[in-house]
Design a protein around this motif. Structure first.
Motif, PDB file in Angstrom:
ATOM      1  N   ASN A 146       0.344   3.800  -3.079  1.00 41.40           N
ATOM      2  CA  ASN A 146      -0.342   5.083  -2.891  1.00 41.40           C
ATOM      3  C   ASN A 146       0.565   6.303  -2.994  1.00 41.40           C
ATOM      4  O   ASN A 146       0.102   7.376  -3.390  1.00 41.40           O
ATOM      5  N   TYR A 147       1.843   6.154  -2.652  1.00 40.08           N
ATOM      6  CA  TYR A 147       2.684   7.337  -2.502  1.00 40.08           C
ATOM      7  C   TYR A 147       3.933   7.370  -3.385  1.00 40.08           C
ATOM      8  O   TYR A 147       4.472   8.445  -3.614  1.00 40.08           O
ATOM      9  N   THR A 157      -5.275  -0.237   6.257  1.00 37.82           N
ATOM     10  CA  THR A 157      -4.718   0.730   5.306  1.00 37.82           C
ATOM     11  C   THR A 157      -3.999   1.846   6.038  1.00 37.82           C
ATOM     12  O   THR A 157      -4.311   2.168   7.189  1.00 37.82           O
ATOM     13  N   ASN A 158      -3.047   2.474   5.336  1.00 36.47           N
ATOM     14  CA  ASN A 158      -2.353   3.631   5.899  1.00 36.47           C
ATOM     15  C   ASN A 158      -3.332   4.769   6.177  1.00 36.47           C
ATOM     16  O   ASN A 158      -3.206   5.482   7.182  1.00 36.47           O
ATOM     17  N   GLU A 159      -4.274   4.968   5.256  1.00 36.83           N
ATOM     18  CA  GLU A 159      -5.216   6.075   5.407  1.00 36.83           C
ATOM     19  C   GLU A 159      -6.081   5.901   6.659  1.00 36.83           C
ATOM     20  O   GLU A 159      -6.366   6.865   7.371  1.00 36.83           O
ATOM     21  N   ALA A 200       3.817   9.085   3.663  1.00 41.84           N
ATOM     22  CA  ALA A 200       2.407   9.159   4.034  1.00 41.84           C
ATOM     23  C   ALA A 200       2.119  10.288   5.007  1.00 41.84           C
ATOM     24  O   ALA A 200       1.066  10.924   4.946  1.00 41.84           O
ATOM     25  N   GLN A 228       0.782  -1.235   0.000  1.00 44.78           N
ATOM     26  CA  GLN A 228       0.000   0.000   0.000  1.00 44.78           C
ATOM     27  C   GLN A 228       0.816   1.289   0.000  1.00 44.78           C
ATOM     28  O   GLN A 228       0.506   2.234  -0.722  1.00 44.78           O
ATOM     29  N   THR A 229       1.854   1.361   0.826  1.00 47.48           N
ATOM     30  CA  THR A 229       2.629   2.603   0.876  1.00 47.48           C
ATOM     31  C   THR A 229       3.199   2.919  -0.492  1.00 47.48           C
ATOM     32  O   THR A 229       3.136   4.058  -0.968  1.00 47.48           O
ATOM     33  N   LEU A 254       4.500   5.097  10.433  1.00 38.03           N
ATOM     34  CA  LEU A 254       4.157   5.102   9.018  1.00 38.03           C
ATOM     35  C   LEU A 254       5.307   5.697   8.209  1.00 38.03           C
ATOM     36  O   LEU A 254       6.194   6.363   8.756  1.00 38.03           O
ATOM     37  N   SER A 255       5.259   5.492   6.907  1.00 38.02           N
ATOM     38  CA  SER A 255       6.262   6.054   6.021  1.00 38.02           C
ATOM     39  C   SER A 255       6.204   7.580   6.053  1.00 38.02           C
ATOM     40  O   SER A 255       5.131   8.185   6.144  1.00 38.02           O
ATOM     41  N   THR A 291       4.744  -2.429   6.307  1.00 32.69           N
ATOM     42  CA  THR A 291       4.932  -1.403   7.331  1.00 32.69           C
ATOM     43  C   THR A 291       4.991  -2.020   8.719  1.00 32.69           C
ATOM     44  O   THR A 291       5.858  -1.669   9.534  1.00 32.69           O
TER      45      THR A 291
END
Length: 293
Positions: free
Chosen positions: A103-104, A225-227, A246, A99-100, A242-243, A199
């Motif tokens: 998404n980013y 999820t990160n969000e 993010a 995901q990280t 988190l990263s 993560t």
């Protein structure tokens, strides 16, 4: 039997969950169910058992899954060869990323690739490290992107970017953040990513490197999820790791405060199958990711 039916069956079988499998291939659960039912009716074989609210592969389903993966992987290789013969004017590239990265980090690179090679169709899915590894092994994805590294004999890996994890809390809890040291991390309540995510695994490894046992951390909530993690932390006094990719907009806006906890950097890694020849499209995208980094 169609390639679409094979893809749907593999996605559902790997997850043993109709809704999640359907989402992975961009279909509704009813459409995925109809495709599997048509396959079962066509050959007079039952591929899944319904056990309570769950579905499980039958013996026939488990045997078929192996052949379905092999068949789909062969098709991807054939598509890759045609792509090479067409000089990247046509073809398909299937990618799955945790995901990280999804998404980013990856979107701008995907967009650049599509601009350079508009004739290449890109299939892109997100997941966690475990699902990405399985996608590359099965042939559902030609390239996989994960955070950190894995020990999987079937796969080769290539580091392409260095990322950093940071521990954050809501800025409203800044008085707590300012006095927290590694030895006092167990005094905080935590919001964590799910087991199997890069993560989560990298955070646990980073804690071990500074002498902190992750099992001592009280986990208030685990989210997929990160969000979701960001939303929970911004509205509470919990901490999360988190990263920096993010958290950076929220740190810049003053919503989140970073704790002065030094964690070892981690790698973003490309995965490929050792025994499968990469298509020209995959080689070009791999090159682009390395170059732009």
């Amino acid at each position: 039997m169609t390639l679409e039916q094979l893809s749907i069956f593999i996605a559902v079988a790997e997850r043993e969950h109709l809704t999640n499998g359907a989402a992975a291939v961009g279909l509704t659960p009813s459409a995925a169910s109809a495709a599997i039912k048509a396959l079962e009716n066509q050959y007079g074989v039952r591929l899944f058992d319904r056990v309570g609210r769950r579905i499980e592969l039958t013996r026939a389903g488990r045997l078929f899954l192996t052949e379905a993966r092999r068949t789909l992987a062969s098709v991807r290789e054939a598509e890759g060869l045609l792509s090479e013969l067409g000089g990247l004017r046509t073809g398909r590239l299937d990618i799955e990323a945790s995901q990280t990265i999804a998404n980013y980090w990856l979107p701008t690179r995907l967009l650049r690739f599509c601009e350079l090679h508009p004739g290449i169709s890109v299939g892109f899915r997100d997941g966690n490290t475990a699902s990405v590894v399985q996608a590359v092994i099965s042939g559902r994805a030609e390239l996989g992107f994960i955070e950190g590294t894995i020990d999987e004999p079937a796969l080769a890996s290539l580091p392409v970017h260095t990322d950093e994890l940071a521990v954050v809390m809501s800025a409203r809890a800044g008085h707590i953040a300012s006095r927290t040291t590694p030895a006092r991390l167990h005094e905080l309540n935590w919001v964590m990513r799910e087991p199997g995510s890069g993560t989560r695994a990298e955070f646990e490894a980073a804690l071990a490197a500074i002498g902190v046992d992750c099992r001592t951390l009280p986990v208030a909530l685990t989210l997929p999820t990160n969000e979701a993690v960001l939303s929970a932390v911004r509205g509470s006094s919990c901490a999360a790791a988190l990263s920096r990719l993010a958290i950076s907009p929220f740190v810049a806006s003053g919503e989140l405060a970073m704790l002065d906890i030094a964690l070892a950097p981690r790698q973003f890694t490309i995965l490929r199958h050792k025994e499968r020849r990469l298509s020209a499209a995959a080689l070009e995208f791999e090159r682009l990711c390395r170059e732009r980094d």
